[in-house]
Write a protein that holds these residues in place. Structure first.
Motif, PDB file in Angstrom:
ATOM      1  N   GLY A 247       3.297  13.446 -50.439  1.00  0.00           N
ATOM      2  CA  GLY A 247       1.980  13.290 -49.830  1.00  0.00           C
ATOM      3  C   GLY A 247       1.811  14.138 -48.586  1.00  0.00           C
ATOM      4  O   GLY A 247       0.762  14.751 -48.374  1.00  0.00           O
ATOM      5  N   LYS A 248       2.846  14.187 -47.751  1.00  0.00           N
ATOM      6  CA  LYS A 248       2.755  14.922 -46.488  1.00  0.00           C
ATOM      7  C   LYS A 248       2.593  16.418 -46.700  1.00  0.00           C
ATOM      8  O   LYS A 248       1.865  17.089 -45.959  1.00  0.00           O
ATOM      9  CB  LYS A 248       4.001  14.639 -45.646  1.00  0.00           C
ATOM     10  N   HIS A 249       3.257  16.958 -47.735  1.00  0.00           N
ATOM     11  CA  HIS A 249       3.257  18.412 -47.933  1.00  0.00           C
ATOM     12  C   HIS A 249       2.448  18.848 -49.152  1.00  0.00           C
ATOM     13  O   HIS A 249       2.471  20.028 -49.508  1.00  0.00           O
ATOM     14  CB  HIS A 249       4.699  18.912 -48.041  1.00  0.00           C
ATOM     15  N   GLY A 250       1.758  17.923 -49.801  1.00  0.00           N
ATOM     16  CA  GLY A 250       0.898  18.278 -50.928  1.00  0.00           C
ATOM     17  C   GLY A 250       1.652  18.860 -52.109  1.00  0.00           C
ATOM     18  O   GLY A 250       1.209  19.849 -52.708  1.00  0.00           O
ATOM     19  N   LEU A 251       2.792  18.260 -52.460  1.00  0.00           N
ATOM     20  CA  LEU A 251       3.612  18.781 -53.555  1.00  0.00           C
ATOM     21  C   LEU A 251       3.113  18.269 -54.904  1.00  0.00           C
ATOM     22  O   LEU A 251       2.365  17.301 -54.981  1.00  0.00           O
ATOM     23  CB  LEU A 251       5.078  18.381 -53.336  1.00  0.00           C
ATOM     24  N   ASP A 252       3.550  18.921 -55.963  1.00  0.00           N
ATOM     25  CA  ASP A 252       3.125  18.576 -57.322  1.00  0.00           C
ATOM     26  C   ASP A 252       3.888  17.335 -57.789  1.00  0.00           C
ATOM     27  O   ASP A 252       5.091  17.393 -58.063  1.00  0.00           O
ATOM     28  CB  ASP A 252       3.408  19.750 -58.254  1.00  0.00           C
ATOM     29  N   THR A 253       3.213  16.206 -57.899  1.00  0.00           N
ATOM     30  CA  THR A 253       3.870  14.955 -58.271  1.00  0.00           C
ATOM     31  C   THR A 253       4.268  14.904 -59.743  1.00  0.00           C
ATOM     32  O   THR A 253       5.051  14.047 -60.136  1.00  0.00           O
ATOM     33  CB  THR A 253       2.956  13.755 -57.953  1.00  0.00           C
ATOM     34  N   SER A 254       3.748  15.805 -60.546  1.00  0.00           N
ATOM     35  CA  SER A 254       4.125  15.832 -61.965  1.00  0.00           C
ATOM     36  C   SER A 254       5.356  16.687 -62.221  1.00  0.00           C
ATOM     37  O   SER A 254       5.887  16.697 -63.325  1.00  0.00           O
ATOM     38  CB  SER A 254       2.964  16.351 -62.820  1.00  0.00           C
ATOM     39  N   ARG A 255       5.810  17.405 -61.190  1.00  0.00           N
ATOM     40  CA  ARG A 255       6.971  18.276 -61.340  1.00  0.00           C
ATOM     41  C   ARG A 255       7.997  17.980 -60.238  1.00  0.00           C
ATOM     42  O   ARG A 255       8.268  18.817 -59.372  1.00  0.00           O
ATOM     43  CB  ARG A 255       6.554  19.747 -61.318  1.00  0.00           C
TER      44      ARG A 255
ATOM     45  N   ALA B  91      15.061  28.332 -54.581  1.00  0.00           N
ATOM     46  CA  ALA B  91      13.736  27.760 -54.325  1.00  0.00           C
ATOM     47  C   ALA B  91      12.789  28.798 -53.722  1.00  0.00           C
ATOM     48  O   ALA B  91      11.594  28.831 -54.053  1.00  0.00           O
ATOM     49  CB  ALA B  91      13.866  26.566 -53.383  1.00  0.00           C
ATOM     50  N   GLU B  92      13.320  29.646 -52.870  1.00  0.00           N
ATOM     51  CA  GLU B  92      12.489  30.703 -52.278  1.00  0.00           C
ATOM     52  C   GLU B  92      12.053  31.697 -53.347  1.00  0.00           C
ATOM     53  O   GLU B  92      10.899  32.132 -53.362  1.00  0.00           O
ATOM     54  CB  GLU B  92      13.278  31.411 -51.171  1.00  0.00           C
ATOM     55  N   ARG B  93      12.961  32.026 -54.260  1.00  0.00           N
ATOM     56  CA  ARG B  93      12.628  32.977 -55.323  1.00  0.00           C
ATOM     57  C   ARG B  93      11.635  32.405 -56.320  1.00  0.00           C
ATOM     58  O   ARG B  93      10.712  33.097 -56.771  1.00  0.00           O
ATOM     59  CB  ARG B  93      13.902  33.399 -56.052  1.00  0.00           C
ATOM     60  N   LYS B  94      11.815  31.135 -56.686  1.00  0.00           N
ATOM     61  CA  LYS B  94      11.020  30.539 -57.754  1.00  0.00           C
ATOM     62  C   LYS B  94       9.809  29.756 -57.252  1.00  0.00           C
ATOM     63  O   LYS B  94       8.937  29.398 -58.045  1.00  0.00           O
ATOM     64  CB  LYS B  94      11.898  29.616 -58.604  1.00  0.00           C
ATOM     65  N   GLY B  95       9.783  29.452 -55.968  1.00  0.00           N
ATOM     66  CA  GLY B  95       8.611  28.782 -55.416  1.00  0.00           C
ATOM     67  C   GLY B  95       8.589  27.276 -55.599  1.00  0.00           C
ATOM     68  O   GLY B  95       7.610  26.725 -56.099  1.00  0.00           O
ATOM     69  N   PHE B  96       9.663  26.579 -55.201  1.00  0.00           N
ATOM     70  CA  PHE B  96       9.654  25.115 -55.211  1.00  0.00           C
ATOM     71  C   PHE B  96      10.308  24.592 -53.938  1.00  0.00           C
ATOM     72  O   PHE B  96      11.040  25.313 -53.245  1.00  0.00           O
ATOM     73  CB  PHE B  96      10.357  24.556 -56.457  1.00  0.00           C
ATOM     74  N   ALA B  97      10.028  23.346 -53.602  1.00  0.00           N
ATOM     75  CA  ALA B  97      10.596  22.707 -52.421  1.00  0.00           C
ATOM     76  C   ALA B  97      11.877  21.970 -52.801  1.00  0.00           C
ATOM     77  O   ALA B  97      12.068  21.595 -53.959  1.00  0.00           O
ATOM     78  CB  ALA B  97       9.588  21.739 -51.810  1.00  0.00           C
TER      79      ALA B  97
ATOM     80  N   ALA C 258       0.396  29.205 -52.238  1.00  0.00           N
ATOM     81  CA  ALA C 258       0.471  29.111 -53.700  1.00  0.00           C
ATOM     82  C   ALA C 258      -0.849  28.594 -54.270  1.00  0.00           C
ATOM     83  O   ALA C 258      -1.504  27.742 -53.655  1.00  0.00           O
ATOM     84  CB  ALA C 258       1.616  28.175 -54.105  1.00  0.00           C
ATOM     85  N   PRO C 259      -1.257  29.089 -55.437  1.00  0.00           N
ATOM     86  CA  PRO C 259      -2.539  28.669 -56.020  1.00  0.00           C
ATOM     87  C   PRO C 259      -2.561  27.210 -56.457  1.00  0.00           C
ATOM     88  O   PRO C 259      -3.615  26.625 -56.641  1.00  0.00           O
ATOM     89  CB  PRO C 259      -2.707  29.611 -57.221  1.00  0.00           C
ATOM     90  N   ARG C 260      -1.402  26.589 -56.606  1.00  0.00           N
ATOM     91  CA  ARG C 260      -1.333  25.186 -56.980  1.00  0.00           C
ATOM     92  C   ARG C 260      -0.145  24.544 -56.260  1.00  0.00           C
ATOM     93  O   ARG C 260       0.736  25.256 -55.761  1.00  0.00           O
ATOM     94  CB  ARG C 260      -1.192  25.019 -58.491  1.00  0.00           C
ATOM     95  N   PRO C 261      -0.087  23.222 -56.177  1.00  0.00           N
ATOM     96  CA  PRO C 261       1.028  22.567 -55.489  1.00  0.00           C
ATOM     97  C   PRO C 261       2.374  22.968 -56.083  1.00  0.00           C
ATOM     98  O   PRO C 261       2.495  23.167 -57.288  1.00  0.00           O
ATOM     99  CB  PRO C 261       0.741  21.071 -55.708  1.00  0.00           C
ATOM    100  N   VAL C 262       3.387  23.073 -55.227  1.00  0.00           N
ATOM    101  CA  VAL C 262       4.703  23.507 -55.680  1.00  0.00           C
ATOM    102  C   VAL C 262       5.523  22.296 -56.126  1.00  0.00           C
ATOM    103  O   VAL C 262       5.325  21.178 -55.654  1.00  0.00           O
ATOM    104  CB  VAL C 262       5.452  24.291 -54.585  1.00  0.00           C
ATOM    105  N   PRO C 263       6.470  22.505 -57.047  1.00  0.00           N
ATOM    106  CA  PRO C 263       7.342  21.414 -57.499  1.00  0.00           C
ATOM    107  C   PRO C 263       8.339  21.009 -56.406  1.00  0.00           C
ATOM    108  O   PRO C 263       8.478  21.681 -55.376  1.00  0.00           O
ATOM    109  CB  PRO C 263       8.069  22.014 -58.707  1.00  0.00           C
ATOM    110  N   LEU C 264       9.073  19.925 -56.674  1.00  0.00           N
ATOM    111  CA  LEU C 264      10.083  19.428 -55.743  1.00  0.00           C
ATOM    112  C   LEU C 264      11.370  19.121 -56.511  1.00  0.00           C
ATOM    113  O   LEU C 264      11.334  18.457 -57.553  1.00  0.00           O
ATOM    114  CB  LEU C 264       9.591  18.155 -55.051  1.00  0.00           C
TER     115      LEU C 264
END
Length: 388
Positions: free
Chosen positions: A189-197, A141-147, A111-117
């Motif tokens: 932190g471990k998976h580089g997820l988007d902390t703002s989402r 989550a697979e369709r929309k791209g989030f963890a 993904a071009p940017r970190p994914v949400p959680l």
């Protein structure tokens, strides 16, 4: 106390159908803590020096050991079983451990940017894997791209795997709430997820805990989704929790949220979507009414339209996606929905639009999973001054 609990329970079960009588009985039993000897025996069994020693090199403060990691059947993403723990006073042997499952979509690495959680908290008598199957959140989550992160309550902590949302210490953000907040930070932190989402959601007791997590850690959670949730901040025991679930809290819900606001004057507001079944006899509809009032108070500074936009949707009995009739009320902050309260007709104590093969899951729509993500995707948490 046992006599009064029995009397209250007998009065309640006369009003509900045969199927939900058994469900309510198990719920009441789960709220009353078991004698200490059983959890002690269960707790002693998993403490194996070899496993602790294996986890030690991974971190000095937070330990994580990956268990069986395999792809979810039919989904290309990664499905990981992990342990998270925090040593007590620097002693690994005394660490508080919690199991969690994590779904990472196949797009996470490219993904071009970190994914949400999305953090999903199961209800009583459920495990993380049950909740994942029930909600089908991984497929979305697979369709929309989030963890998706699924913490799991330990059977050692509660024989019915209930979160102790009704305890004062939990409502103050301690215990399981603090552990899960630290787990989220570790996974981010471990998976580089988007902390703002990062978003929190749950069912029943899990919804109550998701609410506390969002309110006590607002810098971490951008929005919250509560399905069949009890009112916030008015209980301090299993008995008072049961009363609130059945009858609401009188006027105590206003006092509790006002006290919360006084203690946290810099609270940034919390976008919330509330979903409840009109026929829920375990956590009755009065709880959504009082939660709605609590969130209008918490979000008063952000809501720009005092009156909500009310929409009704008819039932649909044919086609690929049958659904119950439902009504939603939406309070806006500008053009963005800040609070949504959705009442679903004919729905009991179950996840709407879920996998009908799993308990506490209703196959008829509307699809609560999609509704929550659609709401979450409109919100991002900006830095909160003085919060971490």
């Amino acid at each position: 106390m046992a006599k009064s609990l029995s009397s209250l329970w007998l009065t309640t079960v006369r009003r509900i159908g045969k199927a939900q009588q058994a469900q309510g009985r198990r719920l009441l039993q789960s709220l009353v803590p078991k004698p200490a000897r059983k959890p002690a025996a269960r707790r002693a069994k998993p403490v194996q020096p070899a496993k602790v020693a294996k986890a030690k090199p991974l971190a000095t403060v937070r330990q994580s050991a990956v268990g069986s990691a395999s792809a979810v059947p039919g989904l290309p993403g990664s499905w990981q079983k992990c342990w998270f723990s925090i040593p007590a006073a620097g002693q690994v042997a005394s660490a508080r451990r919690m199991l969690y499952w994590l779904y990472l979509p196949s797009s996470a690495g490219t993904a071009p940017r970190p994914v949400p959680l999305v953090v999903m908290l199961h209800g009583c008598q459920q495990m993380a894997t049950d909740f994942a199957q029930s909600t089908r959140m991984n497929a979305l989550a697979e369709r929309k791209g989030f963890a998706v992160l699924y913490p799991q309550q330990s059977a050692a902590a509660d024989a019915h795997r209930c979160w102790h949302w009704y305890k004062r210490s939990t409502q103050e953000g301690l215990g399981d709430v603090r552990l899960i907040a630290q787990m989220i930070a570790h996974v981010q932190g471990k998976h580089g997820l988007d902390t703002s989402r990062t978003y929190a959601a749950g069912l029943s007791a899990g919804a109550a805990l998701a609410n506390i997590l969002a309110l006590r850690y607002p810098a971490m959670v951008a929005a919250v989704g509560l399905h069949s949730a009890p009112v916030f901040g008015t209980t301090d025991s299993p008995m008072s929790a049961f009363r609130a679930m059945q009858h609401g809290s009188g006027t105590a819900h206003r006092e509790s949220v006002q006290a919360f606001g006084t203690a946290a004057p810099a609270f940034p507001g919390m976008p919330a979507i509330l979903i409840h079944g009109a026929r829920d006899s375990v956590v009755r509809r009065i709880n959504m009414t009082q939660l709605t009032e609590q969130f209008t108070i918490l979000n008063a500074a952000l809501i720009t339209r005092e009156q909500p936009a009310v929409r009704t949707y008819p039932a649909r009995s044919t086609g690929r996606h049958p659904r119950h009739a439902y009504e939603s009320a939406t309070w806006y902050a500008g053009r963005k929905p800040q609070l949504v309260a959705c009442e679903i007709g004919h729905l009991g104590h179950a996840w709407s639009g879920g996998d009908g093969r799993v308990e506490f899951s209703a196959p008829e729509g509307p699809d609560a999973t999609l509704m929550m993500w659609t709401f979450f995707a409109q919100h991002r948490r900006l830095p909160v001054p003085g919060k971490t």
